[in-house]
Design a protein around this motif. Structure first.
Motif, PDB file in Angstrom:
ATOM      1  N   ILE A  44       0.836  -1.192   0.000  1.00 50.32           N
ATOM      2  CA  ILE A  44       0.000   0.000   0.000  1.00 50.32           C
ATOM      3  C   ILE A  44       0.872   1.243   0.000  1.00 50.32           C
ATOM      4  O   ILE A  44       2.053   1.192   0.338  1.00 50.32           O
ATOM      5  CB  ILE A  44      -0.932   0.044   1.235  1.00 50.32           C
ATOM      6  N   GLN A  45       0.260   2.362  -0.362  1.00 53.39           N
ATOM      7  CA  GLN A  45       0.922   3.648  -0.223  1.00 53.39           C
ATOM      8  C   GLN A  45       0.555   4.210   1.136  1.00 53.39           C
ATOM      9  O   GLN A  45      -0.615   4.309   1.478  1.00 53.39           O
ATOM     10  CB  GLN A  45       0.470   4.604  -1.330  1.00 53.39           C
ATOM     11  N   THR A  46       1.554   4.575   1.922  1.00 52.89           N
ATOM     12  CA  THR A  46       1.259   5.066   3.264  1.00 52.89           C
ATOM     13  C   THR A  46       2.338   6.018   3.724  1.00 52.89           C
ATOM     14  O   THR A  46       3.478   5.967   3.256  1.00 52.89           O
ATOM     15  CB  THR A  46       1.153   3.887   4.260  1.00 52.89           C
ATOM     16  N   ASN A  47       1.968   6.890   4.636  1.00 53.38           N
ATOM     17  CA  ASN A  47       2.936   7.787   5.260  1.00 53.38           C
ATOM     18  C   ASN A  47       3.394   7.146   6.564  1.00 53.38           C
ATOM     19  O   ASN A  47       2.624   7.019   7.513  1.00 53.38           O
ATOM     20  CB  ASN A  47       2.294   9.147   5.554  1.00 53.38           C
ATOM     21  N   ILE A  48       4.650   6.700   6.586  1.00 51.48           N
ATOM     22  CA  ILE A  48       5.182   5.989   7.736  1.00 51.48           C
ATOM     23  C   ILE A  48       5.781   6.978   8.733  1.00 51.48           C
ATOM     24  O   ILE A  48       6.602   7.814   8.370  1.00 51.48           O
ATOM     25  CB  ILE A  48       6.253   4.980   7.288  1.00 51.48           C
ATOM     26  N   THR A  49       5.354   6.880   9.987  1.00 49.95           N
ATOM     27  CA  THR A  49       5.846   7.813  11.002  1.00 49.95           C
ATOM     28  C   THR A  49       6.877   7.183  11.924  1.00 49.95           C
ATOM     29  O   THR A  49       7.666   7.872  12.545  1.00 49.95           O
ATOM     30  CB  THR A  49       4.682   8.337  11.861  1.00 49.95           C
ATOM     31  N   ASN A  50       6.846   5.843  12.064  1.00 45.99           N
ATOM     32  CA  ASN A  50       7.818   5.144  12.906  1.00 45.99           C
ATOM     33  C   ASN A  50       7.886   5.697  14.323  1.00 45.99           C
ATOM     34  O   ASN A  50       8.944   5.979  14.859  1.00 45.99           O
ATOM     35  CB  ASN A  50       9.223   5.202  12.278  1.00 45.99           C
ATOM     36  N   SER A  51       6.744   5.878  14.939  1.00 49.54           N
ATOM     37  CA  SER A  51       6.706   6.359  16.325  1.00 49.54           C
ATOM     38  C   SER A  51       5.548   5.699  17.047  1.00 49.54           C
ATOM     39  O   SER A  51       4.609   6.353  17.469  1.00 49.54           O
ATOM     40  CB  SER A  51       6.552   7.879  16.359  1.00 49.54           C
ATOM     41  N   ALA A  52       5.623   4.387  17.168  1.00 51.09           N
ATOM     42  CA  ALA A  52       4.495   3.612  17.686  1.00 51.09           C
ATOM     43  C   ALA A  52       4.115   4.019  19.095  1.00 51.09           C
ATOM     44  O   ALA A  52       4.953   4.170  19.972  1.00 51.09           O
ATOM     45  CB  ALA A  52       4.832   2.124  17.652  1.00 51.09           C
ATOM     46  N   ASP A  53       2.820   4.232  19.299  1.00 47.92           N
ATOM     47  CA  ASP A  53       2.275   4.560  20.612  1.00 47.92           C
ATOM     48  C   ASP A  53       2.083   3.266  21.384  1.00 47.92           C
ATOM     49  O   ASP A  53       1.272   2.432  21.033  1.00 47.92           O
ATOM     50  CB  ASP A  53       0.936   5.279  20.422  1.00 47.92           C
ATOM     51  N   SER A  54       2.823   3.115  22.471  1.00 46.23           N
ATOM     52  CA  SER A  54       2.774   1.853  23.223  1.00 46.23           C
ATOM     53  C   SER A  54       1.401   1.582  23.803  1.00 46.23           C
ATOM     54  O   SER A  54       1.056   0.444  24.113  1.00 46.23           O
ATOM     55  CB  SER A  54       3.813   1.877  24.353  1.00 46.23           C
ATOM     56  N   GLU A 215     -13.833   3.394  15.221  1.00 45.31           N
ATOM     57  CA  GLU A 215     -12.724   4.020  15.939  1.00 45.31           C
ATOM     58  C   GLU A 215     -11.573   3.032  16.116  1.00 45.31           C
ATOM     59  O   GLU A 215     -10.395   3.399  15.969  1.00 45.31           O
ATOM     60  CB  GLU A 215     -13.192   4.514  17.306  1.00 45.31           C
ATOM     61  N   LEU A 216     -11.906   1.798  16.411  1.00 43.48           N
ATOM     62  CA  LEU A 216     -10.874   0.775  16.597  1.00 43.48           C
ATOM     63  C   LEU A 216     -10.133   0.509  15.283  1.00 43.48           C
ATOM     64  O   LEU A 216      -8.920   0.279  15.287  1.00 43.48           O
ATOM     65  CB  LEU A 216     -11.504  -0.522  17.117  1.00 43.48           C
ATOM     66  N   PHE A 217     -10.854   0.543  14.184  1.00 43.35           N
ATOM     67  CA  PHE A 217     -10.217   0.376  12.880  1.00 43.35           C
ATOM     68  C   PHE A 217      -9.252   1.531  12.604  1.00 43.35           C
ATOM     69  O   PHE A 217      -8.135   1.321  12.114  1.00 43.35           O
ATOM     70  CB  PHE A 217     -11.281   0.281  11.789  1.00 43.35           C
ATOM     71  N   GLU A 218      -9.662   2.745  12.932  1.00 46.95           N
ATOM     72  CA  GLU A 218      -8.782   3.905  12.757  1.00 46.95           C
ATOM     73  C   GLU A 218      -7.531   3.765  13.621  1.00 46.95           C
ATOM     74  O   GLU A 218      -6.433   4.176  13.212  1.00 46.95           O
ATOM     75  CB  GLU A 218      -9.533   5.198  13.104  1.00 46.95           C
ATOM     76  N   GLU A 219      -7.678   3.190  14.811  1.00 45.25           N
ATOM     77  CA  GLU A 219      -6.516   2.948  15.670  1.00 45.25           C
ATOM     78  C   GLU A 219      -5.557   1.957  15.012  1.00 45.25           C
ATOM     79  O   GLU A 219      -4.338   2.108  15.084  1.00 45.25           O
ATOM     80  CB  GLU A 219      -6.959   2.420  17.040  1.00 45.25           C
ATOM     81  N   ASP A 220      -6.110   0.933  14.379  1.00 47.90           N
ATOM     82  CA  ASP A 220      -5.270  -0.037  13.659  1.00 47.90           C
ATOM     83  C   ASP A 220      -4.481   0.648  12.550  1.00 47.90           C
ATOM     84  O   ASP A 220      -3.284   0.402  12.373  1.00 47.90           O
ATOM     85  CB  ASP A 220      -6.135  -1.149  13.053  1.00 47.90           C
ATOM     86  N   LEU A 221      -5.155   1.504  11.787  1.00 46.50           N
ATOM     87  CA  LEU A 221      -4.486   2.211  10.703  1.00 46.50           C
ATOM     88  C   LEU A 221      -3.383   3.122  11.253  1.00 46.50           C
ATOM     89  O   LEU A 221      -2.280   3.195  10.698  1.00 46.50           O
ATOM     90  CB  LEU A 221      -5.495   3.044   9.911  1.00 46.50           C
ATOM     91  N   LYS A 222      -3.670   3.788  12.366  1.00 46.79           N
ATOM     92  CA  LYS A 222      -2.695   4.687  12.991  1.00 46.79           C
ATOM     93  C   LYS A 222      -1.479   3.907  13.462  1.00 46.79           C
ATOM     94  O   LYS A 222      -0.323   4.288  13.195  1.00 46.79           O
ATOM     95  CB  LYS A 222      -3.352   5.417  14.160  1.00 46.79           C
ATOM     96  N   LEU A 223      -1.710   2.808  14.163  1.00 44.58           N
ATOM     97  CA  LEU A 223      -0.598   2.000  14.647  1.00 44.58           C
ATOM     98  C   LEU A 223       0.207   1.431  13.485  1.00 44.58           C
ATOM     99  O   LEU A 223       1.435   1.363  13.544  1.00 44.58           O
ATOM    100  CB  LEU A 223      -1.113   0.862  15.535  1.00 44.58           C
ATOM    101  N   GLY A 224      -0.488   1.036  12.425  1.00 48.01           N
ATOM    102  CA  GLY A 224       0.206   0.513  11.254  1.00 48.01           C
ATOM    103  C   GLY A 224       1.178   1.523  10.667  1.00 48.01           C
ATOM    104  O   GLY A 224       2.314   1.178  10.307  1.00 48.01           O
ATOM    105  N   ARG A 225       0.747   2.762  10.591  1.00 51.47           N
ATOM    106  CA  ARG A 225       1.641   3.810  10.085  1.00 51.47           C
ATOM    107  C   ARG A 225       2.841   3.988  11.013  1.00 51.47           C
ATOM    108  O   ARG A 225       3.973   4.163  10.562  1.00 51.47           O
ATOM    109  CB  ARG A 225       0.875   5.126   9.944  1.00 51.47           C
ATOM    110  N   GLU A 226       2.591   3.924  12.317  1.00 48.38           N
ATOM    111  CA  GLU A 226       3.662   4.131  13.285  1.00 48.38           C
ATOM    112  C   GLU A 226       4.653   2.968  13.318  1.00 48.38           C
ATOM    113  O   GLU A 226       5.846   3.153  13.570  1.00 48.38           O
ATOM    114  CB  GLU A 226       3.063   4.364  14.675  1.00 48.38           C
ATOM    115  N   LEU A 227       4.154   1.785  13.037  1.00 49.32           N
ATOM    116  CA  LEU A 227       5.031   0.614  13.013  1.00 49.32           C
ATOM    117  C   LEU A 227       5.763   0.459  11.680  1.00 49.32           C
ATOM    118  O   LEU A 227       6.640  -0.386  11.546  1.00 49.32           O
ATOM    119  CB  LEU A 227       4.223  -0.663  13.288  1.00 49.32           C
ATOM    120  N   GLY A 228       5.376   1.254  10.710  1.00 48.20           N
ATOM    121  CA  GLY A 228       6.034   1.162   9.405  1.00 48.20           C
ATOM    122  C   GLY A 228       5.450   0.108   8.506  1.00 48.20           C
ATOM    123  O   GLY A 228       6.120  -0.369   7.588  1.00 48.20           O
TER     124      GLY A 228
END
Length: 333
Positions: A44-54, A215-228
């Protein structure tokens, strides 16, 4: 927890020079539905932030935690079902798997990689079906195309809110629907049917689907970006000390096992019953590839073995143009 991953991918293609050039162009465009069978990745095309929220990564009660990024319509993820099911049987006592949705297909408001409409996916799915040796009927994109993978992803989160194990059964059910039965799993009627079949409370399921699950799905997408995460399947193995291994794409079973053992060398491997009745009592539906992987039956003998069981009245069989699946009789799952 901060996780940083540098993913280096070499794209291999199949066929003659012109076909190689065309495939390379498709992969450079990162079209989410043009999965590369040799690398085993739906990218996929995504903006990777690499700052996972624990706070988004739940603690594990077992020695190893696995975060599995997937999508209901990811053909490469369907391709690793045999390996993943075997991993659960052999190392289930050592691992806890957290399923996360990655959002493979938001909508059709793009045109890249030679895919601009659902019908363009049909032939590609037929090709990867042969490559993964897992039945996939690409005609769903001709007969009953999906506008997005978000609705079934949100539905999975709604199922998770009720029951972890039933949610996994639900995911399997909707995958069989789309890959084998050519069902448009964005439609509520199919999601509700799958939820009822695996024993979920359909009233609560609908309430959660229309509410908190989004909301939980959006959290998954957010974490995915943070994990790269940049494609599916992506599987992170982590231990209690924060050490990590990652398996990216569809890989042979020993790749998953090696990642696990590298982090946890003393992992106890369960010797499970490989008889057909035992395996089907755990996984009520199996493809020939899955049956071969789980029982040790040679792949060139597995279909005949399963057909013999069907002839004896033990199994039902659904045949598609690209393979079949066998289901234990007298069971909802």
């Amino acid at each position: 927890m901060k996780v940083t991953y540098l993913i280096l991918i070499t794209i291999f293609t199949i066929g003659n020079t012109s076909c190689q050039s065309q495939t390379k162009k498709k992969m450079e465009n990162n079209n989410p539905l043009m999965c590369n069978p040799e690398s085993g990745i739906c990218e996929i095309q995504t903006n990777i932030t690499n700052s996972a929220d624990s706070s988004l990564v739940k603690a594990s009660k077992k020695p190893l935690k696995i975060i599995y990024y997937t999508d209901p319509i990811c053909s490469s993820c369907w391709g690793i079902e045999p390996q993943l099911r075997k991993l659960k049987l052999e190392y289930g006592n050592n691992i806890e798997i957290e399923y996360r949705m990655g959002g493979l297909l938001p909508n059709w408001s793009y045109n890249s990689g030679g895919i601009s409409k659902p019908s363009d996916v049909a032939h590609h799915w037929d090709e990867v079906s042969v490559y993964y040796d897992m039945p996939i009927d690409g005609n769903v994109w001709l007969e009953n195309p999906l506008p997005s993978s978000y609705p079934p992803s949100i539905a999975f989160k709604a199922a998770q809110m009720q029951d972890y194990e039933k949610a996994i059964l639900f995911l399997r059910e909707i995958r069989e629907m789309v890959f084998l039965r050519k069902k448009n799993i964005t439609k509520w009627e199919h999601l509700e049917f799958a939820a009822k079949k695996v024993g979920l409370d359909t009233v609560k399921f609908k309430t959660d689907y229309e509410g908190k699950a989004k909301e939980l799905f959006e959290e998954d997408l957010k974490l995915g970006r943070e994990l790269g995460v940049r494609g599916f399947p992506t599987i992170f193995f982590t231990d209690s000390a924060g050490n990590k291994e990652m398996v990216y794409g569809s890989k042979p079973y020993n790749t998953f096992e090696n990642a696990l053992v590298k982090l946890y060398p003393t992992a106890s491997k369960t010797i499970y019953d490989k008889t057909w009745s035992s395996v089907f009592s755990i996984y009520h539906s199996l493809t020939a590839k899955e049956f071969s992987e789980l029982t040790g039956t040679p792949r060139n003998e597995s279909e005949k073995y399963l057909d013999d069981l069907k002839a004896k009245g033990h199994l039902d069989k659904l045949t598609t143009k690209n393979g079949a699946i066998w289901t234990l009789k007298n069971t909802s799952r």
